[in-house]
Design a protein around this motif. Structure first.
Motif, PDB file in Angstrom:
ATOM      1  N   ALA A   1       0.833  -1.213   0.000  1.00 49.42           N
ATOM      2  CA  ALA A   1       0.000   0.000   0.000  1.00 49.42           C
ATOM      3  C   ALA A   1       0.864   1.258   0.000  1.00 49.42           C
ATOM      4  O   ALA A   1       0.396   2.340  -0.361  1.00 49.42           O
ATOM      5  CB  ALA A   1      -0.931  -0.001   1.203  1.00 49.42           C
ATOM      6  N   SER A   2       2.142   1.126   0.394  1.00 49.04           N
ATOM      7  CA  SER A   2       3.043   2.301   0.417  1.00 49.04           C
ATOM      8  C   SER A   2       4.198   2.107  -0.571  1.00 49.04           C
ATOM      9  O   SER A   2       5.299   2.619  -0.341  1.00 49.04           O
ATOM     10  CB  SER A   2       3.589   2.513   1.836  1.00 49.04           C
ATOM     11  OG  SER A   2       4.301   1.354   2.265  1.00 49.04           O
ATOM     12  N   ALA A   3       3.929   1.394  -1.675  1.00 53.06           N
ATOM     13  CA  ALA A   3       5.000   0.975  -2.594  1.00 53.06           C
ATOM     14  C   ALA A   3       5.882   2.108  -3.126  1.00 53.06           C
ATOM     15  O   ALA A   3       7.045   1.877  -3.461  1.00 53.06           O
ATOM     16  CB  ALA A   3       4.407   0.189  -3.759  1.00 53.06           C
ATOM     17  N   LEU A   4       5.345   3.327  -3.221  1.00 50.62           N
ATOM     18  CA  LEU A   4       6.169   4.433  -3.756  1.00 50.62           C
ATOM     19  C   LEU A   4       6.604   5.401  -2.638  1.00 50.62           C
ATOM     20  O   LEU A   4       7.091   6.490  -2.901  1.00 50.62           O
ATOM     21  CB  LEU A   4       5.381   5.177  -4.857  1.00 50.62           C
ATOM     22  CG  LEU A   4       6.188   6.059  -5.824  1.00 50.62           C
ATOM     23  CD1 LEU A   4       7.243   5.259  -6.584  1.00 50.62           C
ATOM     24  CD2 LEU A   4       5.291   6.804  -6.792  1.00 50.62           C
ATOM     25  N   VAL A   5       6.444   4.960  -1.406  1.00 47.66           N
ATOM     26  CA  VAL A   5       6.801   5.828  -0.271  1.00 47.66           C
ATOM     27  C   VAL A   5       8.170   5.410   0.248  1.00 47.66           C
ATOM     28  O   VAL A   5       8.328   4.309   0.786  1.00 47.66           O
ATOM     29  CB  VAL A   5       5.755   5.710   0.865  1.00 47.66           C
ATOM     30  CG1 VAL A   5       6.127   6.623   2.034  1.00 47.66           C
ATOM     31  CG2 VAL A   5       4.355   6.031   0.354  1.00 47.66           C
ATOM     32  N   THR A   6       9.168   6.248   0.073  1.00 47.11           N
ATOM     33  CA  THR A   6      10.484   5.954   0.655  1.00 47.11           C
ATOM     34  C   THR A   6      11.206   7.247   1.010  1.00 47.11           C
ATOM     35  O   THR A   6      10.972   8.286   0.397  1.00 47.11           O
ATOM     36  CB  THR A   6      11.329   5.047  -0.269  1.00 47.11           C
ATOM     37  OG1 THR A   6      12.402   4.492   0.526  1.00 47.11           O
ATOM     38  CG2 THR A   6      11.914   5.782  -1.470  1.00 47.11           C
ATOM     39  N   GLY A   7      12.017   7.162   2.054  1.00 46.47           N
ATOM     40  CA  GLY A   7      12.763   8.348   2.512  1.00 46.47           C
ATOM     41  C   GLY A   7      11.864   9.339   3.228  1.00 46.47           C
ATOM     42  O   GLY A   7      12.228  10.493   3.424  1.00 46.47           O
ATOM     43  N   SER A   8      10.687   8.891   3.639  1.00 46.75           N
ATOM     44  CA  SER A   8       9.745   9.840   4.228  1.00 46.75           C
ATOM     45  C   SER A   8       9.575   9.602   5.734  1.00 46.75           C
ATOM     46  O   SER A   8       9.934   8.543   6.250  1.00 46.75           O
ATOM     47  CB  SER A   8       8.394   9.755   3.521  1.00 46.75           C
ATOM     48  OG  SER A   8       7.727   8.605   3.939  1.00 46.75           O
ATOM     49  N   ALA A   9       9.011  10.608   6.380  1.00 45.92           N
ATOM     50  CA  ALA A   9       8.742  10.541   7.820  1.00 45.92           C
ATOM     51  C   ALA A   9       7.241  10.611   8.011  1.00 45.92           C
ATOM     52  O   ALA A   9       6.612  11.586   7.594  1.00 45.92           O
ATOM     53  CB  ALA A   9       9.412  11.710   8.521  1.00 45.92           C
ATOM     54  N   LEU A  10       6.674   9.589   8.606  1.00 51.00           N
ATOM     55  CA  LEU A  10       5.229   9.573   8.858  1.00 51.00           C
ATOM     56  C   LEU A  10       5.002  10.036  10.297  1.00 51.00           C
ATOM     57  O   LEU A  10       5.342   9.328  11.259  1.00 51.00           O
ATOM     58  CB  LEU A  10       4.704   8.153   8.612  1.00 51.00           C
ATOM     59  CG  LEU A  10       3.223   7.847   8.841  1.00 51.00           C
ATOM     60  CD1 LEU A  10       2.319   8.929   8.290  1.00 51.00           C
ATOM     61  CD2 LEU A  10       2.871   6.520   8.196  1.00 51.00           C
ATOM     62  N   MET A  11       4.466  11.257  10.436  1.00 48.88           N
ATOM     63  CA  MET A  11       4.274  11.833  11.764  1.00 48.88           C
ATOM     64  C   MET A  11       3.024  11.225  12.409  1.00 48.88           C
ATOM     65  O   MET A  11       1.939  11.277  11.814  1.00 48.88           O
ATOM     66  CB  MET A  11       4.093  13.362  11.678  1.00 48.88           C
ATOM     67  CG  MET A  11       5.142  14.112  10.863  1.00 48.88           C
ATOM     68  SD  MET A  11       6.859  13.721  11.269  1.00 48.88           S
ATOM     69  CE  MET A  11       6.944  14.318  12.945  1.00 48.88           C
ATOM     70  N   VAL A  12       3.200  10.652  13.586  1.00 51.43           N
ATOM     71  CA  VAL A  12       2.053  10.100  14.330  1.00 51.43           C
ATOM     72  C   VAL A  12       2.023  10.889  15.634  1.00 51.43           C
ATOM     73  O   VAL A  12       2.303  10.369  16.721  1.00 51.43           O
ATOM     74  CB  VAL A  12       2.220   8.581  14.551  1.00 51.43           C
ATOM     75  CG1 VAL A  12       0.966   7.981  15.198  1.00 51.43           C
ATOM     76  CG2 VAL A  12       2.476   7.867  13.216  1.00 51.43           C
ATOM     77  N   ASP A  13       1.759  12.180  15.492  1.00 48.66           N
ATOM     78  CA  ASP A  13       2.010  13.109  16.603  1.00 48.66           C
ATOM     79  C   ASP A  13       0.808  13.979  16.964  1.00 48.66           C
ATOM     80  O   ASP A  13       0.969  14.978  17.672  1.00 48.66           O
ATOM     81  CB  ASP A  13       3.230  13.987  16.273  1.00 48.66           C
ATOM     82  CG  ASP A  13       2.989  14.920  15.091  1.00 48.66           C
ATOM     83  OD1 ASP A  13       1.909  14.827  14.468  1.00 48.66           O
ATOM     84  OD2 ASP A  13       3.872  15.739  14.789  1.00 48.66           O
ATOM     85  N   GLY A  14      -0.373  13.618  16.464  1.00 50.27           N
ATOM     86  CA  GLY A  14      -1.573  14.391  16.806  1.00 50.27           C
ATOM     87  C   GLY A  14      -1.489  15.845  16.361  1.00 50.27           C
ATOM     88  O   GLY A  14      -2.263  16.678  16.819  1.00 50.27           O
ATOM     89  N   GLY A  15      -0.529  16.152  15.498  1.00 51.95           N
ATOM     90  CA  GLY A  15      -0.396  17.516  14.982  1.00 51.95           C
ATOM     91  C   GLY A  15       0.675  18.340  15.674  1.00 51.95           C
ATOM     92  O   GLY A  15       0.854  19.523  15.376  1.00 51.95           O
ATOM     93  N   TRP A  16       1.453  17.722  16.593  1.00 51.91           N
ATOM     94  CA  TRP A  16       2.485  18.467  17.352  1.00 51.91           C
ATOM     95  C   TRP A  16       3.398  19.266  16.410  1.00 51.91           C
ATOM     96  O   TRP A  16       3.639  20.453  16.623  1.00 51.91           O
ATOM     97  CB  TRP A  16       3.317  17.490  18.178  1.00 51.91           C
ATOM     98  CG  TRP A  16       4.361  18.111  19.067  1.00 51.91           C
ATOM     99  CD1 TRP A  16       5.393  18.932  18.689  1.00 51.91           C
ATOM    100  CD2 TRP A  16       4.486  17.959  20.482  1.00 51.91           C
ATOM    101  NE1 TRP A  16       6.155  19.283  19.786  1.00 51.91           N
ATOM    102  CE2 TRP A  16       5.621  18.703  20.897  1.00 51.91           C
ATOM    103  CE3 TRP A  16       3.761  17.259  21.442  1.00 51.91           C
ATOM    104  CZ2 TRP A  16       6.026  18.755  22.219  1.00 51.91           C
ATOM    105  CZ3 TRP A  16       4.180  17.319  22.763  1.00 51.91           C
ATOM    106  CH2 TRP A  16       5.295  18.067  23.145  1.00 51.91           C
ATOM    107  N   THR A  17       3.910  18.610  15.375  1.00 49.09           N
ATOM    108  CA  THR A  17       4.897  19.279  14.499  1.00 49.09           C
ATOM    109  C   THR A  17       4.234  20.105  13.400  1.00 49.09           C
ATOM    110  O   THR A  17       4.934  20.701  12.579  1.00 49.09           O
ATOM    111  CB  THR A  17       5.838  18.252  13.849  1.00 49.09           C
ATOM    112  OG1 THR A  17       5.034  17.254  13.187  1.00 49.09           O
ATOM    113  CG2 THR A  17       6.732  17.584  14.875  1.00 49.09           C
ATOM    114  N   ALA A  18       2.884  20.155  13.396  1.00 50.13           N
ATOM    115  CA  ALA A  18       2.211  20.949  12.359  1.00 50.13           C
ATOM    116  C   ALA A  18       2.172  22.429  12.735  1.00 50.13           C
ATOM    117  O   ALA A  18       1.790  23.271  11.931  1.00 50.13           O
ATOM    118  CB  ALA A  18       0.797  20.419  12.138  1.00 50.13           C
ATOM    119  N   HIS A  19       2.538  22.737  13.974  1.00 51.03           N
ATOM    120  CA  HIS A  19       2.520  24.159  14.366  1.00 51.03           C
ATOM    121  C   HIS A  19       3.781  24.533  15.126  1.00 51.03           C
ATOM    122  O   HIS A  19       4.613  23.681  15.416  1.00 51.03           O
ATOM    123  CB  HIS A  19       1.276  24.471  15.212  1.00 51.03           C
ATOM    124  CG  HIS A  19       1.211  23.791  16.538  1.00 51.03           C
ATOM    125  ND1 HIS A  19       1.336  24.433  17.736  1.00 51.03           N
ATOM    126  CD2 HIS A  19       1.036  22.467  16.854  1.00 51.03           C
ATOM    127  CE1 HIS A  19       1.219  23.544  18.740  1.00 51.03           C
ATOM    128  NE2 HIS A  19       1.053  22.357  18.223  1.00 51.03           N
TER     129      HIS A  19
END
Ligand SMILES: NC(=O)C1=CN([C@@H]2O[C@H](COP(=O)(O)OP(=O)(O)OC[C@H]3O[C@@H](n4cnc5c(N)ncnc54)[C@H](OP(=O)(O)O)[C@@H]3O)[C@@H](O)[C@H]2O)C=CC1
Ligand SMILES: O=C(CO)[C@@H](O)[C@H](O)[C@@H](O)C(=O)O
Length: 250
Positions: free
Chosen positions: A232-250
């Motif tokens: 399902a993530s076949a073209l996703v590489t070198g990325s960071a998946l934030m599971v932070d409830g939005g902490w780093t969005a602001h």
């Protein structure tokens, strides 16, 4: 008209290795991969805790094996997994010694960097040697690899290093069709963070930074890890998946 199909999240027939898998986030990652059909090798040092974790998975009808090992000991790791191929590697084992900058000792530096950075680097080096095309390496980093926090200079440096190696390894392993990504959780109460949560006001300070208004739970990592392990993530590489409830969005 043929409809495009969502790629499968099933991991049947895949072999996974999860470091630091006897409790906390690593245990949740191991459960998630096994529930998706993978045969999972759980690694940790304490044989007793590891055996309980492996037994719990097996009792639920899942495929699980235990490997009692210190992940910072590469020679032992190499020997233990010699000749074995894994399709999925989750580098999860990690630690933290929160302290003011001027109180960090050489021993603190060595302990945090050795586990969070050096073991992630060399475990990946070892495992990808036999990883087939379509393989996935998932590094459990942290939101702290992307932001700063008081008393966390050492931990933040270690997780930023994990983010850096992830990108470079993704570039280098791309031609072999091996993907490398990070998952970056916010604060989750586990045996590692329990003492920090016991500090007065800690939980309130954490919650004040999370737009979704709640702490993470180990279950929040399960979907992201299966996604990154699967086609399902076949073209996703070198990325960071934030599971932070939005902490780093602001
Ligand atoms: N909890 C949180 O809030 C967050 C955690 N993270 C990251 O998630 C990861 C897991 O954290 P968490 O679940 O809280 O940690 P825990 O301390 O609760 O669990 C750590 C696991 O790693 C194992 N482990 C520790 N050292 C080694 C070693 N040298 N070799 C092999 N296994 C080892 C432990 O077992 P044993 O001691 O028996 O070896 C245990 O199974 C870490 O990388 C952490 O930085 C990221 C963001 C948030
Ligand atoms: O990574 C984390 C939060 O994103 C946690 O592990 C914390 O950094 C925790 O270790 C702490 O520093 O209190």
């Amino acid at each position: 008209m043929n409809l495009p199909r969502t790629p499968s999240l099933q991991l049947t027939g895949k072999r996974a290795l999860v470091t630091g898998a006897s409790q906390g986030i690593g245990f949740a990652c191991a459960c998630a991969l096994a529930q998706a059909g993978a045969c999972v090798t759980l690694m940790a040092r304490s044989e007793e805790t590891l055996n309980s974790a492996v037994s719990a998975l097996r009792a639920a009808g899942l495929q699980a094996k235990g490997l009692a090992l210190d992940v910072t000991d590469h020679a032992a790791l190499k020997k233990a997994i010699e000749g074995q191929a894994f399709d999925i590697l989750v580098n999860n084992a990690g630690t933290n010694r929160p302290k003011p900058l001027n109180e960090i000792t050489d021993d603190d530096y060595a302990a945090v960097m050795d586990l969070n950075v050096r073991s992630t680097y060399f475990t990946t080096q070892t495992v990808v040697q036999h990883m087939p095309a379509g393989g996935s390496v998932i590094n459990i980093s942290s939101q702290m690899g992307h932001v700063g926090a008081v008393n966390r200079s050492l931990y933040c440096a270690s997780k930023a290093a994990v983010e850096g190696m992830t990108k470079a390894m993704a570039v280098e392993l791309g031609p072999r069709e091996i993907r490398v990504n990070t998952v970056c959780p916010t604060f989750i109460e586990t045996p590692m963070t329990k003492p920090f949560f016991a500090e007065p006001g800690f939980k309130e300070r954490v919650l004040a930074n999370i737009p979704l208004g709640r702490l993470g739970q180990i279950e929040d990592l399960m979907g992201p890890v299966v996604f990154l392990a699967s086609p399902a993530s076949a073209l996703v590489t070198g990325s960071a998946l934030m599971v932070d409830g939005g902490w780093t969005a602001h």
